[in-house]
Write a protein that holds these residues in place. Structure first.
Motif, mmCIF file in Angstrom:
data_model
loop_
_atom_site.group_PDB
_atom_site.id
_atom_site.type_symbol
_atom_site.label_atom_id
_atom_site.label_comp_id
_atom_site.label_asym_id
_atom_site.label_seq_id
_atom_site.Cartn_x
_atom_site.Cartn_y
_atom_site.Cartn_z
ATOM 1 N N PHE A 107 -42.674 16.377 -31.945
ATOM 2 C CA PHE A 107 -41.375 15.703 -32.059
ATOM 3 C C PHE A 107 -40.835 16.045 -33.436
ATOM 4 O O PHE A 107 -41.453 15.718 -34.452
ATOM 5 C CB PHE A 107 -41.582 14.188 -31.922
ATOM 6 C CG PHE A 107 -40.501 13.495 -31.162
ATOM 7 C CD1 PHE A 107 -40.685 13.149 -29.838
ATOM 8 C CD2 PHE A 107 -39.305 13.177 -31.767
ATOM 9 C CE1 PHE A 107 -39.688 12.480 -29.126
ATOM 10 C CE2 PHE A 107 -38.300 12.520 -31.081
ATOM 11 C CZ PHE A 107 -38.496 12.172 -29.748
ATOM 12 N N THR A 108 -39.688 16.714 -33.494
ATOM 13 C CA THR A 108 -39.219 17.229 -34.774
ATOM 14 C C THR A 108 -37.720 17.034 -34.965
ATOM 15 O O THR A 108 -36.983 16.801 -34.014
ATOM 16 C CB THR A 108 -39.611 18.717 -34.931
ATOM 17 O OG1 THR A 108 -39.324 19.141 -36.261
ATOM 18 C CG2 THR A 108 -38.904 19.594 -33.931
ATOM 19 N N VAL A 109 -37.310 17.152 -36.196
ATOM 20 C CA VAL A 109 -35.912 17.009 -36.592
ATOM 21 C C VAL A 109 -35.487 18.329 -37.228
ATOM 22 O O VAL A 109 -36.321 19.132 -37.641
ATOM 23 C CB VAL A 109 -35.745 15.803 -37.551
ATOM 24 C CG1 VAL A 109 -36.417 16.038 -38.874
ATOM 25 C CG2 VAL A 109 -34.293 15.436 -37.738
ATOM 26 N N SER A 110 -34.194 18.548 -37.348
ATOM 27 C CA SER A 110 -33.676 19.857 -37.723
ATOM 28 C C SER A 110 -33.919 20.296 -39.161
ATOM 29 O O SER A 110 -33.681 21.442 -39.483
ATOM 30 C CB SER A 110 -32.172 19.916 -37.444
ATOM 31 O OG SER A 110 -31.520 18.934 -38.219
ATOM 32 N N ASN A 111 -34.424 19.441 -40.017
ATOM 33 C CA ASN A 111 -34.658 19.900 -41.379
ATOM 34 C C ASN A 111 -36.117 20.256 -41.626
ATOM 35 O O ASN A 111 -36.557 20.358 -42.752
ATOM 36 C CB ASN A 111 -34.182 18.853 -42.395
ATOM 37 C CG ASN A 111 -34.912 17.539 -42.261
ATOM 38 O OD1 ASN A 111 -35.696 17.343 -41.344
ATOM 39 N ND2 ASN A 111 -34.642 16.624 -43.170
ATOM 40 N N VAL A 112 -36.868 20.458 -40.568
ATOM 41 C CA VAL A 112 -38.288 20.780 -40.670
ATOM 42 C C VAL A 112 -38.489 22.267 -40.393
ATOM 43 O O VAL A 112 -37.947 22.807 -39.427
ATOM 44 C CB VAL A 112 -39.105 19.931 -39.662
ATOM 45 C CG1 VAL A 112 -40.537 20.392 -39.592
ATOM 46 C CG2 VAL A 112 -39.025 18.467 -40.036
ATOM 47 N N ARG A 113 -39.282 22.884 -41.227
ATOM 48 C CA ARG A 113 -39.597 24.307 -41.057
ATOM 49 C C ARG A 113 -40.265 24.527 -39.689
ATOM 50 O O ARG A 113 -41.189 23.829 -39.313
ATOM 51 C CB ARG A 113 -40.540 24.739 -42.193
ATOM 52 C CG ARG A 113 -40.972 26.172 -42.153
ATOM 53 C CD ARG A 113 -41.912 26.499 -43.318
ATOM 54 N NE ARG A 113 -43.227 25.864 -43.153
ATOM 55 C CZ ARG A 113 -43.659 24.822 -43.850
ATOM 56 N NH1 ARG A 113 -42.911 24.274 -44.770
ATOM 57 N NH2 ARG A 113 -44.854 24.315 -43.633
ATOM 58 N N ILE A 114 -39.771 25.511 -38.969
ATOM 59 C CA ILE A 114 -40.354 25.828 -37.660
ATOM 60 C C ILE A 114 -41.587 26.700 -37.869
ATOM 61 O O ILE A 114 -41.524 27.723 -38.534
ATOM 62 C CB ILE A 114 -39.346 26.570 -36.758
ATOM 63 C CG1 ILE A 114 -38.138 25.683 -36.465
ATOM 64 C CG2 ILE A 114 -40.020 27.014 -35.457
ATOM 65 C CD1 ILE A 114 -37.038 26.377 -35.688
ATOM 66 N N THR A 115 -42.682 26.251 -37.328
ATOM 67 C CA THR A 115 -43.909 27.040 -37.351
ATOM 68 C C THR A 115 -44.421 27.131 -35.923
ATOM 69 O O THR A 115 -44.260 26.203 -35.133
ATOM 70 C CB THR A 115 -44.986 26.391 -38.245
ATOM 71 O OG1 THR A 115 -45.212 25.053 -37.794
ATOM 72 C CG2 THR A 115 -44.550 26.372 -39.700
#
Length: 184
Positions: free
Chosen positions: A53-61
């Motif tokens: 569960f993620t939000v748009s300011n998190v680095r995609i890994t």
């Protein structure tokens, strides 16, 4: 509603209070948030992850997960570059709609506008599961000095975080679900 078990593993420093890694991994479904890291503290955090569960300011890994939920406070989330990038990496990416956030406001009878990623995930999972288990949710607790278990210098407690998050209010929302929420 699902009959299987699910645990939502928050990133709070309380996660490192007990070596619950094997208990966490024993759940049918494990949901983790944003920049979670299971490499260094697996005896505390576990390693299993089914939902990110993620939000748009998190680095995609790249992560091995079955589902990804994306939320942000943007119009046209389905065309947001972050969401489009998530779709490139993950087959099963879902977006949290503005309608769901409006539903949350109605449910809690509030005008509160900046639900945290954790609060949104709790609400979404309670729509799918009869009961959920939480661990690592503690941002309202003044005893912890860090915001995340993997941080080194970020102060933990501020009544208003980011752009209007209210930890104490969210704790009240969580408590309002009664027996539908268990704590590990």
């Amino acid at each position: 509603m699902e009959k299987s078990t699910i645990i939502l593993v928050g990133n709070g420093p309380s996660l490192l209070d007990n070596k619950n890694g094997s208990k966490i991994d024993s759940f049918d479904t494990v949901l983790r948030f944003n920049l979670y890291n299971t490499d260094k503290h697996s005896e505390y955090t576990g390693v299993k992850t089914n939902i990110w569960f993620t939000v748009s300011n998190v680095r995609i890994t790249k992560r091995k997960v079955d589902e990804v939920y994306f939320h942000g406070w943007y119009k046209d989330k389905e065309t947001h570059p972050y969401y489009l990038k998530l779709q490139e990496y993950f087959d099963n990416t879902k977006v949290i709609s503005d309608e769901l956030l409006t539903e949350m406001r109605r449910h809690f009878d509030t005008n509160y506008g900046m639900f945290s990623t954790g609060m949104i995930a709790i609400y979404v999972m309670l729509k799918q599961y009869e009961q959920i288990t939480l661990t690592g949710f503690d941002w309202w607790n003044k005893e912890y000095k860090l915001h995340h278990y993997f941080d080194s210098n970020e102060p933990q407690f501020k009544e208003v975080k980011g752009n209007g998050h209210q930890p104490s209010l969210e704790k009240q929302f969580i408590n309002s679900f009664g027996d539908r929420i268990k704590w590990l």
